[in-house]
Scaffold this motif. Structure first.
Motif, PDB file in Angstrom:
ATOM      1  N   ASP A   1      34.060  14.084   4.093  1.00 17.64           N
ATOM      2  CA  ASP A   1      33.375  12.922   4.221  1.00 17.64           C
ATOM      3  C   ASP A   1      34.098  11.820   3.531  1.00 17.64           C
ATOM      4  OD1 ASP A   1      30.768  13.875   5.493  1.00 17.64           O
ATOM      5  OD2 ASP A   1      30.445  15.175   3.758  1.00 17.64           O
ATOM      6  N   VAL A   2      34.268  10.777   4.492  1.00 20.51           N
ATOM      7  CA  VAL A   2      35.134   9.741   4.057  1.00 20.51           C
ATOM      8  C   VAL A   2      34.254   8.655   3.771  1.00 20.51           C
ATOM      9  CG1 VAL A   2      37.173   8.443   4.475  1.00 20.51           C
ATOM     10  CG2 VAL A   2      36.910  10.787   5.514  1.00 20.51           C
ATOM     11  N   ILE A   3      34.478   8.078   2.737  1.00 19.86           N
ATOM     12  CA  ILE A   3      33.706   6.783   2.380  1.00 19.86           C
ATOM     13  C   ILE A   3      34.494   5.717   1.872  1.00 19.86           C
ATOM     14  CG2 ILE A   3      31.789   6.093   0.347  1.00 19.86           C
ATOM     15  CD1 ILE A   3      30.734   8.694   0.598  1.00 19.86           C
ATOM     16  N   GLU A   4      34.179   4.383   2.213  1.00 23.40           N
ATOM     17  CA  GLU A   4      34.989   3.179   1.726  1.00 23.40           C
ATOM     18  C   GLU A   4      33.900   2.717   0.543  1.00 23.40           C
ATOM     19  OE1 GLU A   4      36.457   0.019   4.348  1.00 23.40           O
ATOM     20  OE2 GLU A   4      34.432  -0.785   3.878  1.00 23.40           O
ATOM     21  N   ILE A   5      34.776   2.189  -0.438  1.00 21.31           N
ATOM     22  CA  ILE A   5      34.065   1.607  -1.682  1.00 21.31           C
ATOM     23  C   ILE A   5      34.793   0.605  -1.804  1.00 21.31           C
ATOM     24  CG2 ILE A   5      33.442   2.084  -4.035  1.00 21.31           C
ATOM     25  CD1 ILE A   5      33.487   4.931  -3.691  1.00 21.31           C
TER      26      ILE A   5
ATOM     27  N   TRP B   1      37.583  10.652  -0.410  1.00 17.30           N
ATOM     28  CA  TRP B   1      37.392  11.627   0.486  1.00 17.30           C
ATOM     29  C   TRP B   1      36.924  12.756  -0.133  1.00 17.30           C
ATOM     30  CZ3 TRP B   1      40.577  12.737   5.485  1.00 17.30           C
ATOM     31  CH2 TRP B   1      41.176  11.483   6.092  1.00 17.30           C
ATOM     32  N   PHE B   2      35.751  13.124   0.134  1.00 17.54           N
ATOM     33  CA  PHE B   2      35.067  14.161  -0.613  1.00 17.54           C
ATOM     34  C   PHE B   2      35.034  15.530   0.452  1.00 17.54           C
ATOM     35  CE2 PHE B   2      33.147  10.459  -2.028  1.00 17.54           C
ATOM     36  CZ  PHE B   2      32.885  10.591  -3.445  1.00 17.54           C
ATOM     37  N   ASP B   3      35.496  16.665  -0.373  1.00 13.05           N
ATOM     38  CA  ASP B   3      35.077  17.939   0.379  1.00 13.05           C
ATOM     39  C   ASP B   3      33.895  18.375   0.624  1.00 13.05           C
ATOM     40  OD1 ASP B   3      35.303  20.957   0.586  1.00 13.05           O
ATOM     41  OD2 ASP B   3      37.449  20.816   0.223  1.00 13.05           O
ATOM     42  N   SER B   4      33.893  18.745   1.985  1.00 13.92           N
ATOM     43  CA  SER B   4      32.226  18.777   2.447  1.00 13.92           C
ATOM     44  C   SER B   4      31.586  20.033   1.830  1.00 13.92           C
ATOM     45  CB  SER B   4      32.187  19.086   3.841  1.00 13.92           C
ATOM     46  OG  SER B   4      32.627  17.634   4.423  1.00 13.92           O
ATOM     47  N   SER B   5      32.710  21.007   1.206  1.00 10.12           N
ATOM     48  CA  SER B   5      32.241  22.358   0.867  1.00 10.12           C
ATOM     49  C   SER B   5      31.892  22.198  -0.922  1.00 10.12           C
ATOM     50  CB  SER B   5      33.268  23.448   1.250  1.00 10.12           C
ATOM     51  OG  SER B   5      34.315  23.017   0.736  1.00 10.12           O
ATOM     52  N   ASN B   6      32.988  21.903  -1.342  1.00  9.36           N
ATOM     53  CA  ASN B   6      32.703  21.962  -3.016  1.00  9.36           C
ATOM     54  C   ASN B   6      32.515  20.474  -3.570  1.00  9.36           C
ATOM     55  OD1 ASN B   6      35.119  20.472  -2.946  1.00  9.36           O
ATOM     56  ND2 ASN B   6      36.290  22.327  -3.272  1.00  9.36           N
ATOM     57  N   LYS B   7      32.365  19.508  -2.695  1.00 13.74           N
ATOM     58  CA  LYS B   7      31.924  18.052  -2.943  1.00 13.74           C
ATOM     59  C   LYS B   7      32.786  17.229  -3.886  1.00 13.74           C
ATOM     60  CE  LYS B   7      28.104  19.376  -0.849  1.00 13.74           C
ATOM     61  NZ  LYS B   7      28.045  19.046   0.636  1.00 13.74           N
TER      62      LYS B   7
END
Length: 235
Positions: free
Chosen positions: A148-152, A163-169
């Motif tokens: 999951d890609v987020i702009e901050i 970028w957050f790994d969708s499985s382990n967060k």
């Protein structure tokens, strides 16, 4: 015939509505990451003392971080000399090997320092302490890894991608596009220190895909906060 066309249209409308589901909440993804890597333990942290090596020559470094407000200090040893730089939330400073200290308070210098400190102390886990704007960008399968890609955009600085790994967060990639070609940092080798999970290997890649820096963490110690260590040294 018209009834059949009407049914097809209804199905298409329903399918379109289902596929147009709202994107995940950026704040919810960040909250899930915080929970997966330490939860409430993050909120107890005051300051960190990190040590390791960096670069092809394995230069020793030491970095101090403030988790309560903006504050960062880093020292890198090159031979018999030590380069030092820091940020106390107001002033950015650098100390040369000869002891001379340069202090900068302009908006550009502060913007860069805010971004570096924000990423380093996981400021996105503490939105009340480190205000920022969050925007969910997309779901990615890059490198065979669902993310999951987020702009901050931290207040007072510029936007970057995380970028957050969708499985382990866990955070595994950070992209700084700035005003030019992107710089990418990939985090790996997560280990538990002080009740939280932190990466022990950071690989920095330039726009051409070549590795420009590699940070190998040896230890991370969490303890009480001495905010004065982030202030510019006496000249």
């Amino acid at each position: 015939m018209y009834r059949t066309l009407g049914l097809i249209a209804a199905i298409l409308i329903e399918t379109g509505s289902a596929s147009a589901a709202p994107p995940p909440s950026a704040k919810a993804i960040i909250a899930a990451s915080k929970m997966a890597t330490g939860g409430a333990a993050w909120d107890t942290l005051q300051a960190a003392d990190e040590r390791g090596t960096r670069g092809d020559n394995s230069q020793p470094y030491r970095t101090w971080l403030n988790f309560r407000s903006y504050g960062m200090r880093s020292e890198t040893q090159r031979g018999d000399t030590i380069m030092a730089q820091g940020f106390n939330g107001a002033a950015v400073w650098r100390r040369a090997p000869d002891g001379r200290v340069a202090v900068m308070t302009d908006a550009s210098a502060r913007s860069e320092a805010i971004l570096t400190a924000y990423v380093s102390n996981n400021g996105y886990y503490f939105p009340a302490r480190f205000p920022a704007a969050f925007k969910y960008l997309r779901r990615s399968g890059d490198a065979g890894r669902k993310s999951d890609v987020i702009e901050i955009t931290p207040a007072g600085s510029r936007a970057f991608e995380i970028w957050f790994d969708s499985s382990n967060k866990q955070v595994w990639r950070i992209v700084d596009r700035g005003d030019g070609p992107p710089i990418t940092v990939e985090a790996s080798d997560y280990r538990r220190s002080g009740g939280v999970l932190v990466p022990y290997l950071l690989t920095v890649t330039g726009p051409d895909g070549k590795i420009v820096d590699r940070v190998m963490v040896k230890s991370v110690t969490f303890g009480p906060l001495d905010s004065s260590q982030f202030d510019p040294p006496a000249k």
